[in-house]
Design a protein around this motif. Structure first.
Motif, PDB file in Angstrom:
ATOM      1  N   ALA A   1       0.973  -1.010  -0.041  1.00  0.00           N
ATOM      2  CA  ALA A   1      -0.185   0.047   0.187  1.00  0.00           C
ATOM      3  C   ALA A   1       0.885   1.367  -0.021  1.00  0.00           C
ATOM      4  N   GLY A   2       0.322   2.164  -0.876  1.00  0.00           N
ATOM      5  CA  GLY A   2       1.361   3.484  -0.982  1.00  0.00           C
ATOM      6  C   GLY A   2       2.405   3.527  -2.231  1.00  0.00           C
ATOM      7  N   GLY A   3       2.376   2.199  -2.672  1.00  0.00           N
ATOM      8  CA  GLY A   3       3.388   1.721  -3.757  1.00  0.00           C
ATOM      9  C   GLY A   3       2.612   2.417  -5.081  1.00  0.00           C
ATOM     10  N   SER A   4       3.618   2.145  -6.165  1.00  0.00           N
ATOM     11  CA  SER A   4       3.285   2.342  -7.554  1.00  0.00           C
ATOM     12  C   SER A   4       3.704   1.114  -8.393  1.00  0.00           C
ATOM     13  N   LEU A   5       2.775   1.139  -9.453  1.00  0.00           N
ATOM     14  CA  LEU A   5       2.920   0.250 -10.666  1.00  0.00           C
ATOM     15  C   LEU A   5       2.530   0.863 -11.983  1.00  0.00           C
ATOM     16  N   ARG A   6       3.221   0.383 -12.975  1.00  0.00           N
ATOM     17  CA  ARG A   6       3.044   0.983 -14.321  1.00  0.00           C
ATOM     18  C   ARG A   6       2.533  -0.144 -15.315  1.00  0.00           C
ATOM     19  N   LEU A   7       1.304  -0.162 -15.668  1.00  0.00           N
ATOM     20  CA  LEU A   7       0.798  -1.212 -16.516  1.00  0.00           C
ATOM     21  C   LEU A   7       0.896  -0.770 -18.017  1.00  0.00           C
TER      22      LEU A   7
END
Length: 123
Positions: A14-20
């Protein structure tokens, strides 16, 4: 006709990032407005974001506004979804979709779908 393949999903805190990413092949990518949808277990498919053929206009679901960014690169036949400040409730399978209609937040307007990529956000 266009074929779509998503990638970039995974497990994040939680609080993190992802790029799809959504890679398109087949008919000219720039002919389609594009969208992202998601589906959590036991829930209906939900609109996330959409963009026009050029990418100049975008629309987001209220709960994603300010956290998610949709974009596309027509020179690379690819669409992206940058997801920041992720929450456990963002856990779902994320799908990209293409429509020959004007961009839309309705899944029924999209004729072409990818197979989905799993995003899991741990608390």
């Amino acid at each position: 006709q266009v074929q779509l393949v998503e990638s970039g999903g995974g497990l994040v805190q939680a609080g993190g990032s992802l790029r799809l990413s959504c890679a398109a092949s087949g008919r000219t990518f720039s002919s389609y407005a594009m969208g992202w949808f998601r589906q959590a277990p036991g829930k209906e498919r939900e609109f996330v974001a959409t963009t026009t053929r050029s990418g100049r206009s975008t629309t987001y679901a209220a709960s994603m506004e300010g956290r998610f960014t949709i974009s596309r690169d027509n020179t690379k036949n690819t669409m992206f979804l940058q997801m920041n400040s992720l929450k456990p409730e963002d856990t779902a399978v994320y799908y990209c979709a293409a429509t020959s209609q004007i961009y839309s937040d309705s899944a029924s307007e999209y004729a072409y779908w990818g197979q989905g990529t799993q995003v899991t956000v741990s608390s």
